[in-house]
Enzyme design. Structure first.
Site, PDB file in Angstrom:
ATOM      1  N   ARG A 125      17.418  38.411  35.022  1.00  0.00           N
ATOM      2  CA  ARG A 125      18.248  39.591  34.664  1.00  0.00           C
ATOM      3  C   ARG A 125      19.503  39.305  33.902  1.00  0.00           C
ATOM      4  NH1 ARG A 125      16.851  44.766  36.595  1.00  0.00           N
ATOM      5  NH2 ARG A 125      14.548  44.667  36.973  1.00  0.00           N
ATOM      6  N   ASP A 130      47.284  32.933  49.643  1.00  0.00           N
ATOM      7  CA  ASP A 130      47.979  34.452  50.067  1.00  0.00           C
ATOM      8  C   ASP A 130      49.481  34.156  49.974  1.00  0.00           C
ATOM      9  OD1 ASP A 130      48.060  32.912  52.327  1.00  0.00           O
ATOM     10  OD2 ASP A 130      47.458  34.445  53.644  1.00  0.00           O
ATOM     11  N   CYS A 132      55.629  30.524  34.457  1.00  0.00           N
ATOM     12  CA  CYS A 132      56.251  31.010  33.214  1.00  0.00           C
ATOM     13  C   CYS A 132      56.362  32.670  33.682  1.00  0.00           C
ATOM     14  CB  CYS A 132      55.644  30.771  32.363  1.00  0.00           C
ATOM     15  SG  CYS A 132      55.630  29.241  31.502  1.00  0.00           S
ATOM     16  N   CYS A 153      49.388  40.273  51.890  1.00  0.00           N
ATOM     17  CA  CYS A 153      48.647  41.637  52.744  1.00  0.00           C
ATOM     18  C   CYS A 153      49.125  41.621  54.265  1.00  0.00           C
ATOM     19  CB  CYS A 153      47.169  41.229  52.778  1.00  0.00           C
ATOM     20  SG  CYS A 153      46.694  39.639  53.316  1.00  0.00           S
TER      21      CYS A 153
END
Length: 287
Positions: A19, A146, A193, A204
């Site tokens: 596919r 994180d 930057c 979180c």
């Protein structure tokens, strides 16, 4: 020394990825590129597990998982490769076993340690295949960490080695995503930057996070990496911002800080930018 690459697809691979191969932007050559690609995923948490699963299913041939954490019960709502029986195991080890079940084509290398300066300095020296992939421009790093210190360290390491960096983060209902590439878009600058090393972002752990928001941003991060491998679409110089409450994406055009200590010495890009990015379109602003 040379390393084996996929030059032709097996019959099983053609059936499995059919596919995707039907897409003219992918075709057989594109699927071979995916199978020959090396991706480093830093952080095997909410973003990292989703990204690793999607890229494994798509046929990315070589994954390197870096994380020193062990699985906890609080991880389960958003870290989809884990289950209650895996609590207490190293994330990279359990994730690798699940990914290989999903797709035996993938070769997974694990590092149960934190991405530190010492680790980064020894990574190429300890893995010749990874070093060769970087020299052949078949290496991308995905930042699924994180915390800001790790993100800045990853940015600095990738900038020094001219490794494309796909950085993403999620907090509460919102997320951010950007592609940093010192070879193709040096004028867009690097992570520092946009977010200086003095910036602090809530994560979180302090803000909470919705698992479905993590899944959506991770899918965009995986898509960004695949587009880069397949050379699909126009160059990306944006900071993409997702608002899960409003169900909207907003694009901010990035520009290199001429005083940035990380990327100010990058050479100018020789690539011609497509007309798609010449002018700002609706919903875009400059940074």
């Amino acid at each position: 020394m040379t390393f084996a690459t996929t030059d032709t697809l097996t019959k099983q691979q053609f059936i499995q990825y059919y596919r995707q191969i039907l897409l003219p932007e992918v075709a057989e050559l594109g699927q071979q590129k995916l199978l020959n690609q090396h991706l480093i995923i830093i952080g095997v948490g909410g973003l990292g597990t989703h990204v690793a699963q999607q890229l494994t299913a798509a046929g990315i041939g070589h994954l390197y998982l870096v994380d020193d954490d062990k699985i906890e019960s609080s991880n389960l709502p958003r870290q989809i490769l884990f289950n209650p029986e895996s609590i207490g195991q190293y994330k990279v080890s359990h994730a690798a076993a699940e990914l290989i079940k999903l797709n035996p084509d993938v070769k997974v290398t694990t590092y149960a340690e934190r991405f530190s300066k010492d680790f980064s300095e020894s990574l190429f020296a300890g893995n010749s295949a990874l070093k060769q992939a970087n020299e052949d421009e078949r290496l991308i790093l995905l930042d699924c960490s994180d915390n800001m210190p790790t993100r800045q360290l990853l940015n600095h390491w990738c900038a020094r080695h001219f490794i494309p960096l796909v950085s993403a983060s999620v907090s509460a209902f919102s997320g951010q995503l950007m592609l940093i590439d010192g070879k193709s878009t040096p004028e867009a600058g690097c992570y520092q930057c946009v977010f200086s090393s003095l910036d602090t972002q809530q994560n979180c752990q302090s803000m909470g996070v919705l698992g479905t928001a993590v899944s959506l941003v991770a899918s965009m991060q995986a898509l960004t990496a695949m587009k880069l491998v397949l050379n699909i679409g126009a160059v990306d110089k944006y900071l993409h911002i997702f608002d899960g409450v409003a169900m909207s994406w907003h694009k901010v055009m990035r520009h290199r800080d001429v005083k940035c200590p990380v990327c100010r010495d990058w050479p100018e890009s020789n690539k011609t930018e497509s007309m798609h990015n010449v002018a700002l379109t609706s919903g875009e602003t400059k940074l």
